[in-house]
Enzyme design. Structure first.
Site, PDB file in Angstrom:
ATOM      1  N   ASP A 139      20.128  50.642 -54.271  1.00 40.32           N
ATOM      2  CA  ASP A 139      19.034  50.528 -55.436  1.00 40.32           C
ATOM      3  C   ASP A 139      19.449  49.163 -55.997  1.00 40.32           C
ATOM      4  OD1 ASP A 139      17.894  50.409 -57.786  1.00 40.32           O
ATOM      5  OD2 ASP A 139      18.779  52.347 -58.689  1.00 40.32           O
ATOM      6  N   LYS A 155      13.096  43.572 -63.795  1.00 38.92           N
ATOM      7  CA  LYS A 155      14.490  43.046 -64.041  1.00 38.92           C
ATOM      8  C   LYS A 155      14.611  41.372 -63.545  1.00 38.92           C
ATOM      9  CE  LYS A 155      15.974  47.190 -64.975  1.00 38.92           C
ATOM     10  NZ  LYS A 155      15.952  48.659 -64.467  1.00 38.92           N
ATOM     11  N   TRP A 168      22.495  55.169 -63.259  1.00 37.34           N
ATOM     12  CA  TRP A 168      21.389  55.201 -62.190  1.00 37.34           C
ATOM     13  C   TRP A 168      21.603  56.173 -61.021  1.00 37.34           C
ATOM     14  CZ3 TRP A 168      16.982  54.819 -64.615  1.00 37.34           C
ATOM     15  CH2 TRP A 168      16.674  53.827 -65.582  1.00 37.34           C
TER      16      TRP A 168
HETATM   17  C1  LIG Z   1      16.141  49.919 -64.213  1.00 37.97           C
HETATM   18  C2  LIG Z   1      16.775  50.716 -63.217  1.00 37.97           C
HETATM   19  C3  LIG Z   1      16.137  51.608 -62.638  1.00 37.97           C
HETATM   20  C4  LIG Z   1      14.853  52.485 -63.175  1.00 37.97           C
HETATM   21  O1  LIG Z   1      13.659  51.743 -62.803  1.00 37.97           O
HETATM   22  P1  LIG Z   1      12.227  52.070 -63.109  1.00 37.97           P
HETATM   23  O2  LIG Z   1      11.430  51.026 -62.606  1.00 37.97           O
HETATM   24  O3  LIG Z   1      12.204  52.130 -64.790  1.00 37.97           O
HETATM   25  O4  LIG Z   1      12.129  53.323 -62.450  1.00 37.97           O
HETATM   26  C5  LIG Z   1      16.734  52.441 -61.449  1.00 37.97           C
HETATM   27  N1  LIG Z   1      17.737  51.808 -61.181  1.00 37.97           N
HETATM   28  C6  LIG Z   1      18.405  50.637 -61.541  1.00 37.97           C
HETATM   29  C7  LIG Z   1      19.798  50.184 -60.872  1.00 37.97           C
HETATM   30  C8  LIG Z   1      17.723  50.015 -62.640  1.00 37.97           C
HETATM   31  O5  LIG Z   1      18.244  48.990 -63.219  1.00 37.97           O
END
Ligand SMILES: *Cc1c(COP(=O)(O)O)cnc(C)c1O
Length: 360
Positions: free
Chosen positions: A172, A196, A102
């Site tokens: 993030d 998540k 990511w």
């Molecule tokens: C799942 C995830 C993303 C992407 O998320 P989307 O909502 O699919 O754009 C980005 N960063 C991390 C750490 C993730 O786990």
């Protein structure tokens, strides 16, 4: 009804109590004779609920008044573009710590709008650790420092908060938000895709410090302009009304279960059960350095990778689903977000024991 234990990395398992409440309220929400999805986002009932969900998020996470909470679309991936467009000038550098897939994607996206400067990377070691806290130097001219507290795909998590030396610190938190207490003031922007730990996909929450507003470039899409969205209470256009509502139900569930302290204790206990078993099994291994092991996403490997498919399919038959590792990594991975109960992890460990006995 048979509910499985769903170990998906996202969209992920939701608490049964949340789903039951959503079901009860689906046809007639708040006595209005229609579902929440059918309400105008400008109507009084919805606007009041949306504000209540924001208040609830602030309460649960301890978000101070000098931070805005935004409820946007485009996912966390969208934020990889929105961040440089809101916070950097064209040609300016942005510092990154690269600890996995990511962060790598965020760097590639930022490159379209600014100049990424990777100050630390664990790529050479196969993204199985975090860099030492004193091993990197930030560039004081960079717009901000971006990092990923928990890398979802390889299960690598920081055990410290990087010192950004005065640069705005952007985190993030997609796969670890609401999983334990954090101090919001340690960060300047916290963002997280909802699917998540917060609710359904299609919603991304951005918690941004006031003093970073007002800097968006003209070419920043208005729907991603933090300043415009903050001024419009995230309703510049139609928001993800259902996702926002469902986040409220998830936050109520978090509060009913001890808040973030309760989540932290529960998640630590779950992760300990799984790591302790893996480490003592003599069969399964986890490739991540101990200090960097994720509480949320736990990869595990077996001596003969040819048995992986068999493991995943037999586990699914036993009600333990979505255990295949990410397609780019292989092996297995159990994502044990807030909604996965301890019993689910214990059931997984029992299943892994039996499998190891038969095949070891
Ligand atoms: C799942 C995830 C993303 C992407 O998320 P989307 O909502 O699919 O754009 C980005 N960063 C991390 C750490 C993730 O786990």
């Amino acid at each position: 009804m048979v509910r499985v234990y769903n170990f998906s990395a996202g969209p992920a398992m939701l608490p049964l109590e949340v789903l039951e409440r959503a079901k009860d309220e689906l046809l007639d929400w708040a006595g209005t004779g229609m579902s929440v999805m059918e309400h105008s986002h400008r109507g009084k009932a919805y606007v009041e609920r949306a504000a209540a969900v924001e208040a609830s998020l602030r309460e649960v996470m301890g978000v101070p008044d000098n931070y805005k909470c935004l409820f946007l679309q485009g996912g966390a991936y969208g934020e990889f573009a929105a961040l440089p467009l809101n916070l950097s000038a064209a040609g300016q550098s942005i510092d990154f710590i690269n600890t996995g897939d990511w962060s790598t994607k965020a760097i590639a996206e930022a490159k379209k709008y600014a100049v990424p400067n990777v100050i630390a990377s664990t790529k050479e070691g196969g993204f199985t650790d975090v860099p030492d806290a004193d091993s990197f130097t930030v560039n004081p001219d960079s717009a901000y420092l971006h990092y990923t507290p928990n890398e979802t795909i390889r299960g690598v998590e920081f055990d410290y908060i990087p010192d950004s030396k005065g640069l705005p610190l952007i985190a993030d938190f997609s796969s670890t938000i609401l999983s334990r207490p954090i101090n919001v003031t340690d960060f300047d922007v916290i963002f997280a895709g909802a699917q998540k730990n917060m609710g359904p996909s299609g919603l991304v929450t951005v918690i941004v410090k006031d003093d970073l507003l007002g800097k968006a470039r003209v070419e920043c899409p208005s729907v991603w302009d933090y300043t415009q969205q903050a001024a419009a209470d995230s309703m510049l256009n139609t928001p993800n009304t259902f996702g926002w509502y469902l986040l409220g139900l998830v936050l109520d569930w978090v509060k009913d279960n001890g808040g973030l302290e309760g989540m932290g204790q529960r998640n630590k206990a779950k992760a300990d059960v799984l790591y302790d078993y893996i480490d003592g099994s003599g069969y399964w291994t986890n490739p991540v350095a101990k200090r960097a092991r994720s509480w949320m996403n736990i990869p595990f490997l077996q001596p003969n990778a040819e048995l992986d498919k068999q493991f995943v399919s037999e586990a699914a038959k036993a009600g333990l689903t979505n255990l295949a590792g990410h397609r780019s990594v292989g092996g297995m991975r159990a994502s044990i977000y807030n909604a996965v109960p301890l019993e689910g992890v214990q059931a997984l460990v029992e299943f892994m024991k039996e499998f190891a006995q038969k095949n070891g």
